[in-house]
Scaffold this motif. Structure first.
Motif, PDB file in Angstrom:
ATOM      1  N   GLU A  60       0.805  -1.228   0.000  1.00 66.36           N
ATOM      2  CA  GLU A  60       0.000   0.000   0.000  1.00 66.36           C
ATOM      3  C   GLU A  60       0.831   1.268   0.000  1.00 66.36           C
ATOM      4  OE1 GLU A  60      -3.260  -0.095   2.833  1.00 66.36           O
ATOM      5  OE2 GLU A  60      -3.222  -2.287   2.756  1.00 66.36           O
ATOM      6  N   ALA A  61       1.960   1.242   0.677  1.00 68.83           N
ATOM      7  CA  ALA A  61       2.791   2.450   0.749  1.00 68.83           C
ATOM      8  C   ALA A  61       3.964   2.386  -0.223  1.00 68.83           C
ATOM      9  CB  ALA A  61       3.296   2.659   2.176  1.00 68.83           C
ATOM     10  N   GLY A  62       4.158   1.227  -0.836  1.00 71.25           N
ATOM     11  CA  GLY A  62       5.266   1.081  -1.768  1.00 71.25           C
ATOM     12  C   GLY A  62       6.620   1.199  -1.101  1.00 71.25           C
ATOM     13  N   LYS A  63       6.689   0.820   0.170  1.00 67.53           N
ATOM     14  CA  LYS A  63       7.920   0.946   0.949  1.00 67.53           C
ATOM     15  C   LYS A  63       8.344  -0.433   1.447  1.00 67.53           C
ATOM     16  CE  LYS A  63       7.744   5.508   1.071  1.00 67.53           C
ATOM     17  NZ  LYS A  63       8.710   6.384   0.504  1.00 67.53           N
ATOM     18  N   PRO A  64       9.075  -1.187   0.640  1.00 63.25           N
ATOM     19  CA  PRO A  64       9.499  -2.511   1.098  1.00 63.25           C
ATOM     20  C   PRO A  64      10.553  -2.434   2.206  1.00 63.25           C
ATOM     21  CG  PRO A  64      10.485  -2.024  -1.009  1.00 63.25           C
ATOM     22  CD  PRO A  64       9.559  -0.876  -0.688  1.00 63.25           C
ATOM     23  N   TRP A  65      10.465  -3.336   3.140  1.00 61.36           N
ATOM     24  CA  TRP A  65      11.407  -3.530   4.222  1.00 61.36           C
ATOM     25  C   TRP A  65      11.670  -2.286   5.071  1.00 61.36           C
ATOM     26  CZ3 TRP A  65      10.570  -8.219   3.992  1.00 61.36           C
ATOM     27  CH2 TRP A  65      10.606  -8.926   2.807  1.00 61.36           C
ATOM     28  N   ARG A  92      -1.841   5.169   9.463  1.00 56.70           N
ATOM     29  CA  ARG A  92      -1.299   6.487   9.118  1.00 56.70           C
ATOM     30  C   ARG A  92       0.061   6.316   8.463  1.00 56.70           C
ATOM     31  NH1 ARG A  92       2.252  10.182  11.203  1.00 56.70           N
ATOM     32  NH2 ARG A  92       1.771  12.348  10.785  1.00 56.70           N
ATOM     33  N   VAL A  93       0.273   7.064   7.403  1.00 56.91           N
ATOM     34  CA  VAL A  93       1.582   7.094   6.751  1.00 56.91           C
ATOM     35  C   VAL A  93       2.081   8.526   6.840  1.00 56.91           C
ATOM     36  CG1 VAL A  93       2.881   6.704   4.626  1.00 56.91           C
ATOM     37  CG2 VAL A  93       0.910   5.260   5.162  1.00 56.91           C
ATOM     38  N   GLY A  94       3.104   8.715   7.656  1.00 58.51           N
ATOM     39  CA  GLY A  94       3.713  10.031   7.799  1.00 58.51           C
ATOM     40  C   GLY A  94       4.957  10.126   6.941  1.00 58.51           C
ATOM     41  N   ARG A  95       5.708  11.199   7.147  1.00 59.59           N
ATOM     42  CA  ARG A  95       6.954  11.361   6.383  1.00 59.59           C
ATOM     43  C   ARG A  95       8.008  10.350   6.809  1.00 59.59           C
ATOM     44  NH1 ARG A  95       7.441  17.475   7.418  1.00 59.59           N
ATOM     45  NH2 ARG A  95       8.598  16.484   9.062  1.00 59.59           N
ATOM     46  N   GLN A  96       8.023  10.004   8.100  1.00 61.01           N
ATOM     47  CA  GLN A  96       9.065   9.114   8.596  1.00 61.01           C
ATOM     48  C   GLN A  96       8.534   7.827   9.224  1.00 61.01           C
ATOM     49  OE1 GLN A  96      11.281  11.636  11.256  1.00 61.01           O
ATOM     50  NE2 GLN A  96      12.706  12.177   9.634  1.00 61.01           N
ATOM     51  N   VAL A  97       7.281   7.839   9.675  1.00 64.57           N
ATOM     52  CA  VAL A  97       6.738   6.694  10.407  1.00 64.57           C
ATOM     53  C   VAL A  97       5.413   6.264   9.800  1.00 64.57           C
ATOM     54  CG1 VAL A  97       5.876   5.908  12.656  1.00 64.57           C
ATOM     55  CG2 VAL A  97       7.871   7.403  12.551  1.00 64.57           C
ATOM     56  N   VAL A  98       5.220   4.943   9.732  1.00 64.18           N
ATOM     57  CA  VAL A  98       3.936   4.393   9.306  1.00 64.18           C
ATOM     58  C   VAL A  98       3.394   3.564  10.463  1.00 64.18           C
ATOM     59  CG1 VAL A  98       4.991   2.405   8.139  1.00 64.18           C
ATOM     60  CG2 VAL A  98       2.701   3.094   7.526  1.00 64.18           C
ATOM     61  N   ASN A  99       2.093   3.710  10.733  1.00 70.07           N
ATOM     62  CA  ASN A  99       1.409   2.952  11.784  1.00 70.07           C
ATOM     63  C   ASN A  99       0.486   1.946  11.110  1.00 70.07           C
ATOM     64  OD1 ASN A  99       2.620   4.907  13.318  1.00 70.07           O
ATOM     65  ND2 ASN A  99       0.730   5.953  13.851  1.00 70.07           N
ATOM     66  N   VAL A 100       0.534   0.697  11.579  1.00 70.95           N
ATOM     67  CA  VAL A 100      -0.219  -0.387  10.958  1.00 70.95           C
ATOM     68  C   VAL A 100      -0.927  -1.199  12.036  1.00 70.95           C
ATOM     69  CG1 VAL A 100      -0.070  -2.329   9.340  1.00 70.95           C
ATOM     70  CG2 VAL A 100       1.668  -0.549   9.283  1.00 70.95           C
ATOM     71  N   ASP A 101      -2.176  -1.595  11.770  1.00 74.11           N
ATOM     72  CA  ASP A 101      -2.943  -2.508  12.622  1.00 74.11           C
ATOM     73  C   ASP A 101      -3.150  -3.808  11.874  1.00 74.11           C
ATOM     74  OD1 ASP A 101      -3.329  -0.714  14.696  1.00 74.11           O
ATOM     75  OD2 ASP A 101      -5.342  -0.134  14.064  1.00 74.11           O
ATOM     76  N   ALA A 102      -3.168  -4.935  12.597  1.00 70.73           N
ATOM     77  CA  ALA A 102      -3.408  -6.233  11.966  1.00 70.73           C
ATOM     78  C   ALA A 102      -4.326  -7.068  12.853  1.00 70.73           C
ATOM     79  CB  ALA A 102      -2.101  -6.973  11.729  1.00 70.73           C
ATOM     80  N   THR A 103      -5.061  -7.958  12.208  1.00 70.23           N
ATOM     81  CA  THR A 103      -5.957  -8.876  12.904  1.00 70.23           C
ATOM     82  C   THR A 103      -5.706 -10.285  12.402  1.00 70.23           C
ATOM     83  OG1 THR A 103      -7.645  -7.145  13.047  1.00 70.23           O
ATOM     84  CG2 THR A 103      -8.387  -9.406  13.388  1.00 70.23           C
ATOM     85  N   HIS A 119       4.743   0.069  14.460  1.00 74.43           N
ATOM     86  CA  HIS A 119       5.195   1.376  14.016  1.00 74.43           C
ATOM     87  C   HIS A 119       6.510   1.131  13.322  1.00 74.43           C
ATOM     88  CE1 HIS A 119       2.735   2.150  17.673  1.00 74.43           C
ATOM     89  NE2 HIS A 119       2.125   2.882  16.784  1.00 74.43           N
ATOM     90  N   LEU A 120       6.627   1.637  12.092  1.00 80.31           N
ATOM     91  CA  LEU A 120       7.804   1.370  11.277  1.00 80.31           C
ATOM     92  C   LEU A 120       8.412   2.670  10.785  1.00 80.31           C
ATOM     93  CD1 LEU A 120       5.372  -0.913  10.037  1.00 80.31           C
ATOM     94  CD2 LEU A 120       7.583  -1.977   9.922  1.00 80.31           C
ATOM     95  N   LEU A 121       9.724   2.683  10.724  1.00 81.94           N
ATOM     96  CA  LEU A 121      10.475   3.845  10.255  1.00 81.94           C
ATOM     97  C   LEU A 121      10.692   3.716   8.758  1.00 81.94           C
ATOM     98  CD1 LEU A 121      12.036   6.403  11.074  1.00 81.94           C
ATOM     99  CD2 LEU A 121      14.054   4.940  11.355  1.00 81.94           C
ATOM    100  N   LEU A 122      10.279   4.736   8.031  1.00 83.77           N
ATOM    101  CA  LEU A 122      10.468   4.746   6.571  1.00 83.77           C
ATOM    102  C   LEU A 122      11.817   5.371   6.255  1.00 83.77           C
ATOM    103  CD1 LEU A 122       6.939   6.024   5.515  1.00 83.77           C
ATOM    104  CD2 LEU A 122       7.766   3.668   5.542  1.00 83.77           C
ATOM    105  N   ASP A 123      12.470   4.852   5.233  1.00 84.66           N
ATOM    106  CA  ASP A 123      13.756   5.430   4.807  1.00 84.66           C
ATOM    107  C   ASP A 123      13.518   6.611   3.913  1.00 84.66           C
ATOM    108  OD1 ASP A 123      15.440   3.724   6.179  1.00 84.66           O
ATOM    109  OD2 ASP A 123      15.357   2.206   4.597  1.00 84.66           O
TER     110      ASP A 123
END
Length: 123
Positions: A60-65, A92-103, A119-123
């Motif tokens: 969805e964000a096109g940001k692998p790994w 939420r997809v911010g400039r540096q951080v993406v927040n993801v929920d899973a079930t 919560h993941l840090l985007l490069d």
């Protein structure tokens, strides 16, 4: 994407996409994934949730790994030794951080086995 990693292959995880392009991961029950008798080990349920989050970010964000900042899981009921499913959504997809929920669920999507947040840090 994520299903091609060695860990996902070891767990037997498969990806299924619906007509809207939403990906659900499926982990088949296997004796090697059993914790206490008759139940999946909680670590593999958490792994399924983590992989679903990473898959959602990649698709969805096109940001692998992206780099994980933190993860938390809520185990709601014992996971039986049957196929398990997980789906994640970007909150939420911010400039540096993406927040993801899973079930994660098994027979009934309305009765989740566990939920997770990353919560993941985007490069």
């Amino acid at each position: 994407m994520i299903v091609h990693t060695p860990y996902a292959r070891m767990l037997g995880i498969q990806a299924m996409a619906d007509e809207a392009g939403v990906t659900t991961l499926m982990m088949p029950a296997a004796p090697s994934l059993e914790g206490r008798a008759g139940f999946l080990y909680g670590g593999v349920i958490a792994s399924l949730l983590e992989l679903a989050c990473l898959e959602a970010v990649a698709r969805e964000a096109g940001k692998p790994w992206p780099k994980p900042i933190n993860m938390s899981f809520d185990f709601l009921r014992g996971g039986l030794m049957i196929d398990s499913y997980a789906q994640a959504r970007l909150v939420r997809v911010g400039r540096q951080v993406v927040n993801v929920d899973a079930t994660c669920w098994q027979k009934d999507r309305e009765k989740p086995v566990a939920t997770g947040r990353m919560h993941l840090l985007l490069d």
